[in-house]
Design a protein around this motif. Structure first.
Motif, PDB file in Angstrom:
ATOM      1  N   GLN A  46       0.810  -1.215   0.000  1.00  0.00           N
ATOM      2  CA  GLN A  46       0.000   0.000   0.000  1.00  0.00           C
ATOM      3  C   GLN A  46       0.843   1.264   0.000  1.00  0.00           C
ATOM      4  OE1 GLN A  46      -2.594  -0.283   3.331  1.00  0.00           O
ATOM      5  NE2 GLN A  46      -3.597  -2.157   2.620  1.00  0.00           N
ATOM      6  N   MET A  47       2.143   1.179   0.115  1.00  0.00           N
ATOM      7  CA  MET A  47       3.032   2.342   0.150  1.00  0.00           C
ATOM      8  C   MET A  47       3.598   2.619  -1.224  1.00  0.00           C
ATOM      9  SD  MET A  47       5.070   1.915   3.725  1.00  0.00           S
ATOM     10  CE  MET A  47       4.205   1.961   5.283  1.00  0.00           C
ATOM     11  N   PRO A  48       4.035   3.935  -1.430  1.00  0.00           N
ATOM     12  CA  PRO A  48       4.586   4.274  -2.740  1.00  0.00           C
ATOM     13  C   PRO A  48       5.800   3.435  -3.094  1.00  0.00           C
ATOM     14  CG  PRO A  48       4.072   6.263  -1.490  1.00  0.00           C
ATOM     15  CD  PRO A  48       3.891   5.112  -0.569  1.00  0.00           C
ATOM     16  N   GLY A  49       6.575   3.045  -2.142  1.00  0.00           N
ATOM     17  CA  GLY A  49       7.776   2.267  -2.447  1.00  0.00           C
ATOM     18  C   GLY A  49       7.467   0.844  -2.839  1.00  0.00           C
ATOM     19  N   GLY A  50       6.367   0.290  -2.388  1.00  0.00           N
ATOM     20  CA  GLY A  50       6.042  -1.059  -2.760  1.00  0.00           C
ATOM     21  C   GLY A  50       4.891  -1.052  -3.685  1.00  0.00           C
ATOM     22  N   LYS A  51       4.292  -1.513  -4.329  1.00  0.00           N
ATOM     23  CA  LYS A  51       3.201  -1.561  -5.281  1.00  0.00           C
ATOM     24  C   LYS A  51       2.327  -0.313  -5.122  1.00  0.00           C
ATOM     25  CE  LYS A  51       3.274  -6.576  -5.365  1.00  0.00           C
ATOM     26  NZ  LYS A  51       2.543  -7.784  -5.180  1.00  0.00           N
ATOM     27  N   GLY A  52       2.829   0.852  -5.496  1.00  0.00           N
ATOM     28  CA  GLY A  52       2.045   2.089  -5.448  1.00  0.00           C
ATOM     29  C   GLY A  52       2.023   2.723  -4.083  1.00  0.00           C
ATOM     30  N   GLY A  53       2.751   2.206  -3.063  1.00  0.00           N
ATOM     31  CA  GLY A  53       2.723   2.760  -1.719  1.00  0.00           C
ATOM     32  C   GLY A  53       3.899   3.657  -1.440  1.00  0.00           C
ATOM     33  N   MET A  54       4.038   4.110  -0.145  1.00  0.00           N
ATOM     34  CA  MET A  54       5.101   5.016   0.287  1.00  0.00           C
ATOM     35  C   MET A  54       6.377   4.236   0.527  1.00  0.00           C
ATOM     36  SD  MET A  54       5.053   7.549   3.551  1.00  0.00           S
ATOM     37  CE  MET A  54       3.643   8.408   2.888  1.00  0.00           C
ATOM     38  N   ALA A  55       7.505   4.876   0.227  1.00  0.00           N
ATOM     39  CA  ALA A  55       8.804   4.243   0.441  1.00  0.00           C
ATOM     40  C   ALA A  55       9.025   4.017   1.925  1.00  0.00           C
ATOM     41  CB  ALA A  55       9.908   5.118  -0.143  1.00  0.00           C
ATOM     42  N   LYS A  56       9.803   3.032   2.233  1.00  0.00           N
ATOM     43  CA  LYS A  56      10.060   2.677   3.621  1.00  0.00           C
ATOM     44  C   LYS A  56      10.749   3.834   4.345  1.00  0.00           C
ATOM     45  CE  LYS A  56      12.084  -0.929   6.494  1.00  0.00           C
ATOM     46  NZ  LYS A  56      12.848  -2.195   6.503  1.00  0.00           N
ATOM     47  N   GLY A  57      10.172   4.275   5.544  1.00  0.00           N
ATOM     48  CA  GLY A  57      10.746   5.347   6.340  1.00  0.00           C
ATOM     49  C   GLY A  57      10.283   6.730   5.946  1.00  0.00           C
ATOM     50  N   GLN A  58       9.501   6.887   4.855  1.00  0.00           N
ATOM     51  CA  GLN A  58       9.029   8.210   4.436  1.00  0.00           C
ATOM     52  C   GLN A  58       7.772   8.577   5.198  1.00  0.00           C
ATOM     53  OE1 GLN A  58       8.501   8.558   0.264  1.00  0.00           O
ATOM     54  NE2 GLN A  58       7.713  10.650   0.331  1.00  0.00           N
ATOM     55  N   MET A  59       7.694   9.901   5.694  1.00  0.00           N
ATOM     56  CA  MET A  59       6.545  10.365   6.468  1.00  0.00           C
ATOM     57  C   MET A  59       5.485  10.936   5.529  1.00  0.00           C
ATOM     58  SD  MET A  59       8.433  12.207   9.682  1.00  0.00           S
ATOM     59  CE  MET A  59       6.884  12.359  10.562  1.00  0.00           C
ATOM     60  N   PRO A  60       4.206  10.799   5.869  1.00  0.00           N
ATOM     61  CA  PRO A  60       3.141  11.368   5.029  1.00  0.00           C
ATOM     62  C   PRO A  60       3.169  12.885   5.098  1.00  0.00           C
ATOM     63  CG  PRO A  60       2.237  10.538   7.078  1.00  0.00           C
ATOM     64  CD  PRO A  60       3.665  10.106   7.051  1.00  0.00           C
ATOM     65  N   PRO A  61       2.593  13.617   4.120  1.00  0.00           N
ATOM     66  CA  PRO A  61       2.554  15.085   4.153  1.00  0.00           C
ATOM     67  C   PRO A  61       1.814  15.586   5.391  1.00  0.00           C
ATOM     68  CG  PRO A  61       1.973  14.272   1.976  1.00  0.00           C
ATOM     69  CD  PRO A  61       2.009  13.072   2.882  1.00  0.00           C
ATOM     70  N   GLN A  62       2.326  16.685   5.964  1.00  0.00           N
ATOM     71  CA  GLN A  62       1.726  17.265   7.163  1.00  0.00           C
ATOM     72  C   GLN A  62       0.614  18.245   6.755  1.00  0.00           C
ATOM     73  OE1 GLN A  62       2.314  16.827  10.533  1.00  0.00           O
ATOM     74  NE2 GLN A  62       0.520  18.159  10.706  1.00  0.00           N
ATOM     75  N   PRO A  63      -0.626  18.024   7.214  1.00  0.00           N
ATOM     76  CA  PRO A  63      -1.698  18.972   6.864  1.00  0.00           C
ATOM     77  C   PRO A  63      -1.471  20.333   7.554  1.00  0.00           C
ATOM     78  CG  PRO A  63      -2.587  16.873   7.625  1.00  0.00           C
ATOM     79  CD  PRO A  63      -1.129  16.871   7.961  1.00  0.00           C
ATOM     80  N   VAL A  64      -1.552  21.412   6.800  1.00  0.00           N
ATOM     81  CA  VAL A  64      -1.394  22.770   7.329  1.00  0.00           C
ATOM     82  C   VAL A  64      -2.373  23.692   6.611  1.00  0.00           C
ATOM     83  CG1 VAL A  64       1.050  22.476   7.918  1.00  0.00           C
ATOM     84  CG2 VAL A  64       0.420  23.337   5.659  1.00  0.00           C
ATOM     85  N   THR A  65      -2.589  24.851   7.187  1.00  0.00           N
ATOM     86  CA  THR A  65      -3.295  25.921   6.470  1.00  0.00           C
ATOM     87  C   THR A  65      -2.263  26.955   6.037  1.00  0.00           C
ATOM     88  OG1 THR A  65      -3.725  27.142   8.515  1.00  0.00           O
ATOM     89  CG2 THR A  65      -5.407  25.577   7.792  1.00  0.00           C
ATOM     90  N   ALA A  66      -2.577  27.677   4.973  1.00  0.00           N
ATOM     91  CA  ALA A  66      -1.589  28.589   4.400  1.00  0.00           C
ATOM     92  C   ALA A  66      -2.276  29.849   3.895  1.00  0.00           C
ATOM     93  CB  ALA A  66      -0.824  27.917   3.271  1.00  0.00           C
ATOM     94  N   ALA A  67      -1.468  30.875   3.659  1.00  0.00           N
ATOM     95  CA  ALA A  67      -1.928  32.134   3.079  1.00  0.00           C
ATOM     96  C   ALA A  67      -0.791  32.718   2.269  1.00  0.00           C
ATOM     97  CB  ALA A  67      -2.378  33.115   4.152  1.00  0.00           C
TER      98      ALA A  67
END
Length: 435
Positions: A46-67
């Protein structure tokens, strides 16, 4: 030779039990290993590094608000606590003594200059006028007779039928009567003036206070005379008190380091906009202008007293009321501003997190200016159009990937694509003025 037989085991079934427990443990261990390996493969799938999932040790994007930082004209407001003072405050005192016949104003209402406030019994003063008039007429008759005698004496003197001394004495009598006539005229004018003062009128337009004295009391030039029940002594009160509140003044103090450009503009004839806010800083009560500054700084507080004038047509400002004052000292054109929540202070100094095109943030040290309406001016370190994080700064570090989301409760676009929503001059005052 004694024959020894083989010993018989004490627990004949102990050996099979040990083999049974050992086999069960091996089976459980194998099952745990298979479950761990299978779960790891499922997560990697399910991770980008394995069949479309996240690479091992990579953190997901942090949700923030911006201006986005933007360029606009920034007003520089100076704030202070002020006190409402009437333009003039008058104690209306009687100018003649007598019986107070009537009180003709409604307490707590507006009165106009010249309006009748009270009436003192005019009869004694009317009699005095008549007496002065009679005395004047008597003197006029005496003068007329003396002037006729003088003309006759002068004719006889020319015929040498009378002595020069008699003529001279008659001339003195005429002069004396003329002086008496002038005094009688002045006495009549004074009597008429005293009579006019029995009508007590408002010297200025304004708000009249509560009635301090009722009709039927004796009044003197010191005020209404009555018995003070608490002390047992006589006290004098004005007939009325009038506060001129249209326009009205607000007096406030600014620290000496903030008055340089303010006083300079005032002396140059510029009208600096001033606002009076309620005690909670939530509503503008009145808008006016700065009109005067004191001639010395208070050596105890290091502040200078200033005075602003307000039309006060709706009577939103009342004498001795405390208000929050905002004085527009100047404006800064084309200033870069961001929401105040985007600015943080830490070990590096004052900084913001800038979002790059790759949605990764970078800490950038900035220099700030004035703060107003939940916005902060950025003097250096940021350009218009750059996006900054407004919420979630405490969970960020350089290079962290972020995902911009909408705030839970949108505040009129404060955290939207443009910095700040409400930049009008009637938003809630900032806690401080120029930094």
């Amino acid at each position: 030779m004694t024959e020894h037989s083989n010993p018989t085991p004490k627990h004949p079934h102990s050996a099979p039990r040990r083999w049974w427990w050992g086999g069960l443990g091996m089976a459980l261990l194998a099952a745990a290993v298979l479950a761990f390996v299978g779960g790891e493969h499922a997560v990697q799938a399910q991770m980008p590094g394995g069949k479309g999932g996240m690479a091992k040790g990579q953190m997901p994007p942090q949700p923030v608000t911006a201006a986005s930082a933007r360029s606009q004209t920034v007003p520089v407001w100076l704030t202070a606590l002020g006190t409402v003072t009437p333009r003039s405050y008058v104690n209306v005192m009687p100018r003649v003594a007598g019986l107070l016949q009537s009180v003709d104003y409604k307490q707590g209402q507006m009165v106009k200059a010249g309006q009748l406030l009270a009436q003192i019994d005019p009869r004694p003063f009317s009699i005095a006028v008549e007496q002065a008039k009679a005395q004047l007429e008597q003197t006029q008759a005496q003068l007329s007779g003396a002037q006729s005698d003088l003309q006759r004496y002068e004719t006889l003197l020319q015929q040498d039928s009378i002595s020069a001394q008699q003529v001279s004495d008659q001339r003195a009598t005429v002069a004396q009567l003329k002086a008496t006539l002038d005094a009688n005229k002045a006495a009549l004018d004074n009597a008429r003036l005293q009579l006019s003062w029995t009508r007590i009128t408002a010297p200025v337009s304004g708000l009249v206070g509560l009635r301090p004295v009722d009709a039927g009391n004796m009044v003197t030039t010191s005020g209404a005379v009555g018995s003070n029940t608490s002390t047992g002594t006589n006290s004098a009160s004005p007939i009325a008190t009038i506060a001129q509140v249209q326009p009205v003044y607000v007096t406030f103090a600014l620290p000496q380091q903030s008055i340089g450009e303010v006083v300079g503009q005032l002396m140059a004839g510029k009208q600096l906009k001033t606002e009076a806010w309620d005690a909670r800083n939530t509503r503008v009560l009145e808008t006016g202008k700065l009109v005067a500054a004191d001639n010395q700084i208070n050596s105890t507080t290091g502040t200078l007293n200033l005075r602003a004038e307000f039309a006060n047509k709706g009577l939103a400002l009342y004498p001795n009321q405390f208000v929050n004052v905002r004085l527009l000292a100047r404006t800064i054109p084309d200033a870069i501003v961001v929401p105040t929540t985007a600015v943080a202070v830490g070990a590096p100094g004052t900084y913001v997190y800038v979002i790059g095109d790759d949605n990764k943030v970078k800490m950038r040290v900035v220099k700030t200016g004035v703060a107003f309406d939940n916005l902060t001016q950025i003097v250096s370190g940021l350009q218009a159009g750059e996006r900054v994080v407004t919420d979630g700064l405490d969970r960020l570090r350089d290079g962290r990937e972020v995902k911009v989301v909408q705030p839970l409760s949108a505040q009129g676009g404060t955290h939207g694509g443009a910095a700040g929503a409400k930049t009008g001059e009637h938003a809630r005052p900032a806690a401080s003025g120029a930094r």
